[in-house]
Design a protein around this motif. Structure first.
Motif, PDB file in Angstrom:
ATOM      1  N   ALA B 164       5.015  -8.191   0.761  1.00 22.63           N
ATOM      2  CA  ALA B 164       4.187  -8.346   2.336  1.00 22.63           C
ATOM      3  C   ALA B 164       3.363  -8.328   1.954  1.00 22.63           C
ATOM      4  O   ALA B 164       3.077  -7.414   1.042  1.00 22.63           O
ATOM      5  N   THR B 176       3.205  -0.696   1.967  1.00 15.95           N
ATOM      6  CA  THR B 176       3.910  -1.789   3.115  1.00 15.95           C
ATOM      7  C   THR B 176       5.594  -2.122   2.983  1.00 15.95           C
ATOM      8  O   THR B 176       6.216  -2.356   3.596  1.00 15.95           O
ATOM      9  N   ARG B 185       8.949  -2.076   9.930  1.00 17.10           N
ATOM     10  CA  ARG B 185       8.988  -3.384   9.586  1.00 17.10           C
ATOM     11  C   ARG B 185       9.828  -3.868   8.842  1.00 17.10           C
ATOM     12  O   ARG B 185      10.525  -5.515   8.858  1.00 17.10           O
ATOM     13  N   MET B 186      10.478  -3.444   7.825  1.00 13.22           N
ATOM     14  CA  MET B 186      12.374  -4.142   6.923  1.00 13.22           C
ATOM     15  C   MET B 186      12.706  -4.180   8.008  1.00 13.22           C
ATOM     16  O   MET B 186      13.787  -5.573   8.203  1.00 13.22           O
ATOM     17  N   ARG B 188      12.585  -4.544  11.442  1.00 11.37           N
ATOM     18  CA  ARG B 188      11.936  -5.653  12.027  1.00 11.37           C
ATOM     19  C   ARG B 188      13.002  -7.181  11.169  1.00 11.37           C
ATOM     20  O   ARG B 188      14.210  -8.396  11.701  1.00 11.37           O
ATOM     21  N   GLU B 189      12.283  -7.498  10.418  1.00 10.58           N
ATOM     22  CA  GLU B 189      12.764  -7.924   9.429  1.00 10.58           C
ATOM     23  C   GLU B 189      14.586  -8.685   9.416  1.00 10.58           C
ATOM     24  O   GLU B 189      14.789  -9.659   8.846  1.00 10.58           O
ATOM     25  N   CYS B 190      15.285  -7.446   9.026  1.00 13.55           N
ATOM     26  CA  CYS B 190      16.712  -7.396   9.145  1.00 13.55           C
ATOM     27  C   CYS B 190      16.977  -7.497  11.034  1.00 13.55           C
ATOM     28  O   CYS B 190      18.484  -7.005  11.154  1.00 13.55           O
ATOM     29  N   GLY B 191      16.077  -7.817  12.060  1.00 12.91           N
ATOM     30  CA  GLY B 191      16.806  -7.779  13.290  1.00 12.91           C
ATOM     31  C   GLY B 191      17.445  -6.714  14.445  1.00 12.91           C
ATOM     32  O   GLY B 191      18.349  -6.650  14.960  1.00 12.91           O
TER      33      GLY B 191
END
Lengths: 309, 309
Positions: B164, B176, B185-186, B188-191
């Motif tokens: 990232a 990151t 952040r991670m 959020r990327e997994c919803g």
């Protein structure tokens, strides 16, 4: 006297106090890799040099993880027979004089800091790109050995967690990319033949696929060097070993990665230099370690018999 | 007296010669991030402590790259106003006594080496996992600053070249992944929603997706720590910062990566410890730096007026 005991060649040299190699000899390392034969080869080389000198401490550079304080090779993946070799005591018996041993890349670092590309530089990182990748750390003008003599093993720094398997059991080590073996492996994967030397020639005559291999090696080296710059903030990096002849092919990608990845460092502040001590940096550095050891022994003797040293 | 000047809070404390915090105060960092207001806040905090003490050197931990020798913040990406701050001279004017400044993670390292998880350990790496990732290098019992005060910036070591984007302009930096920001952040990327703290709670109550985030953070830290072990061969690593509370969730993956990637090192030889100086390691370490500076000044004064120091 300096020795460089490698997997393929044993080199020995008489080195003057100014770093000049006065006399040098080399023999193939006995292929069986049996210690007695290697020791016999070393004994013969020392006798040849002894006709000219005959005294003083001997320094020896050895491959693998070397416990310089105990004088033992702790781990030597490429020359298996060396693992556990009590090299200092054995060589001292053979040579009948004091011996100091250290890792071969550490010896190259000492040579560069003495009369090479890092002469006068107190702190620097040495990287040796050859069949594998080694290295040495010099801080405050002295070799930094770490707690078990492993310091400087830059070759096994991860530059790609999902990268190619490495002989060490890990994957994505710098050595899998930025070594002669790594270049040849990547070439094979692209359906190419040839060793690092012929591929470097091809890259220089305008072969873009060959050039790309050295760019990949340069990028990988840049990732590892940027990590060093971030954690130690020591700006001078000396690149040696056989692959350093192709440093020009690697350097643009190397510099791009440093510019991208080294935190809060102006790229111009990173000083990457090609090693300057050739052709036997290991011999010169080992001889230098021997000289330093002699000075220590002399200083201790001058403290007188009542001293505990 | 120690100060820890952060992006959200300014902390100050009176620290005894044995490391005990006798008195501590904290104020929010003025949100505008204007230097005059921050300096005024510091002045007020010092006055509050002065009612109880009133003399001696002040140590201050500051975020970003700090040139401790010149006393200037060279680069502060998170608190932009600090970049270029001549902190030592300004604080010295405010406090009317000598001031020493250093990076906040360096101060935490000093605290741990003094009365914390690395007490009595000469060489170690400190990593602080918080909003970002910082660190400090201690060699031979002293902070290693490097050539420009950048040493210890483990947060920007590349752990995944294609990873990232990082605020520093690079990509795949340790920060990151293995920071509170990285975890969020991670997620959020997994919803997923939530901050590192709530996700740690979820992981502890058996949420496998949340647990996986901390495993990824542990793996990333392991890759960076293995690189450190390979190059410096210094075995003790102290993990501090807010995220260290979740070290148990990261540790199995961290240890697996060290076992896989640290070259020729028995995994048991790597000593990973949670930081022990809480809740204000920055204040304690800054105060320690102030004490050391006082000793130096005293020693210099005792050399007499004829000495050049």
């Amino acid at each position: 006297v300096g020795l460089d005991v490698g997997g393929t060649t044993v080199k020995a040299g008489l080195v003057a106090r100014d770093g000049t190699v006065l006399l040098s000899r080399a023999r193939p390392t006995p292929p069986a890799g049996r210690l007695e034969e290697i020791e016999r080869t070393i004994a013969e080389l020392l006798r040849e040099l002894d006709d000219h000198d005959g005294a003083g401490t001997v320094g020896a550079g050895l491959p693998g993880v070397v416990d310089h304080a105990r004088g033992v090779v702790r781990h030597s993946p490429n020359v298996e027979a060396f693992t556990g070799w009590e090299a200092r005591d054995r060589l001292s018996d053979i040579a009948r004089r004091p011996v100091v041993v250290d890792n071969d890349a550490n010896c190259a670092a000492v040579a560069e800091g003495w009369v090479g590309a890092a002469a006068g530089v107190d702190d620097f990182l040495m990287v040796t790109l050859g069949t594998g990748v080694g290295g040495g750390v010099v801080l405050g003008g002295h070799l930094w050995h770490g707690e078990a003599g492993r310091a400087g093993e830059l070759g096994h720094v991860t530059v790609d967690p999902q990268g190619a398997p490495c002989g060490c059991g890990s994957r994505g080590c710098l050595e899998t990319v930025a070594s002669a073996t790594g270049i040849a492996r990547m070439a094979r994967e692209c359906g190419r033949e040839g060793d690092a030397e012929s591929l470097a020639r091809a890259a220089r005559s305008g072969d873009p696929a060959a050039a790309r291999l050295f760019e990949r090696a340069g990028s990988a080296l840049g990732i590892a060097v940027a990590a060093w710059l971030d954690v130690m903030d020591v700006h001078t990096v000396v690149v040696g070993g056989g692959m350093a002849a192709a440093l020009d092919l690697m350097e643009p990608a190397l510099r791009d990665e440093i510019a991208l990845r080294a935190y809060a460092l102006h790229p111009d502040d990173a000083i990457v230099r090609r090693a300057a001590v050739t052709p036997t940096p290991g011999v010169v550095g080992a001889a230098r370690l021997a000289m330093l050891e002699e000075s220590r022994l002399l200083a201790r003797r001058q403290d007188g018999p009542g001293s505990t040293g």
